[in-house]
Motif scaffolding. Sequence first.
Motif, mmCIF file in Angstrom:
data_model
loop_
_atom_site.group_PDB
_atom_site.id
_atom_site.type_symbol
_atom_site.label_atom_id
_atom_site.label_comp_id
_atom_site.label_asym_id
_atom_site.label_seq_id
_atom_site.Cartn_x
_atom_site.Cartn_y
_atom_site.Cartn_z
ATOM 1 N N LEU A 177 -27.801 -29.654 29.467
ATOM 2 C CA LEU A 177 -26.754 -29.352 28.492
ATOM 3 C C LEU A 177 -26.578 -27.841 28.393
ATOM 4 C CD1 LEU A 177 -24.881 -30.786 26.431
ATOM 5 C CD2 LEU A 177 -26.670 -30.403 24.725
ATOM 6 N N VAL A 178 -25.342 -27.378 28.569
ATOM 7 C CA VAL A 178 -25.035 -25.945 28.560
ATOM 8 C C VAL A 178 -23.871 -25.694 27.606
ATOM 9 C CG1 VAL A 178 -24.382 -23.953 29.953
ATOM 10 C CG2 VAL A 178 -25.762 -25.775 30.976
ATOM 11 N N PRO A 179 -24.009 -24.779 26.641
ATOM 12 C CA PRO A 179 -22.865 -24.446 25.775
ATOM 13 C C PRO A 179 -21.648 -24.071 26.615
ATOM 14 C CG PRO A 179 -24.869 -23.419 24.952
ATOM 15 C CD PRO A 179 -25.207 -23.997 26.295
ATOM 16 N N GLN A 180 -20.484 -24.435 26.138
ATOM 17 C CA GLN A 180 -19.277 -24.300 26.955
ATOM 18 C C GLN A 180 -19.011 -22.862 27.412
ATOM 19 O OE1 GLN A 180 -15.165 -25.030 25.337
ATOM 20 N NE2 GLN A 180 -15.383 -26.856 26.603
ATOM 21 N N GLY A 181 -19.172 -21.902 26.509
ATOM 22 C CA GLY A 181 -18.959 -20.509 26.902
ATOM 23 C C GLY A 181 -19.972 -20.058 27.938
#
Length: 238
Positions: free
Chosen positions: A100-104
């Motif tokens: 899971l990676v934050p969108q920014g």
Amino acid sequence: MIDKIASSVAEALQGVQDGATVLIGGFGTAGIPLELIEGLIDQGARDLTVVNNNAGNGDTGLAALLQAGRVRKIICSFPRQADSQVFDGLYRQGRIELELVPQGNLAERLRAAGAGIGAFYTPTGFGTELALNPDGSPKETRVINGRGHVLEYPIHGDVALIQAERGDRWGNLTYRQAARNFGPVMATAARCTVATVHEVVELGQLDPEAIVTPGIHVHQVVPVPRRVTTAGGFKTAA
């Protein structure tokens, strides 16, 4: 003579290997290279790592690729939505890995790969579980101007599959509104970029000032017919 127009999706995807990292454009239902995903299913590459904003909608496109058992790991920002039942089922059964990676951060990690940036510090995720590596070890952190930052690394792809609006035989691309999303950064982050276009134009017809992705980043261009995008991630013929 440079001519990057492929005669078919199958021709454009024949070099994708088992175990490849595949960057797939799209944001929700906008800009999904559906024909290329379907072609990848037919092509047969397995054990893939897929990078996408989502984890598939309904049972088409990326969801169909997951359902076919071709994906070992997915790196994305939004794995859960109303119609993500395919991913949900596979994840709960332990049949797929998730990073899971934050969108920014996702966009910047892709941009960094294309820009040749070795790593970068960002405050996003500091002090949370997102500041851990996939193996559970802590990521490197640093306090900059009194604020905690996490060190993040680029995401490089073996191949990028993106959807554009118009292109020429040199591979220059323009996009349509929100369908642009991750396409430009993914094109620069991959060793090989394959783009679908709805219109192939002659050299010189694209205003140089309007070209978003220069042909130097594109290896194959595949003309495809237009489709109408409807709710829930399903598409029907226009």
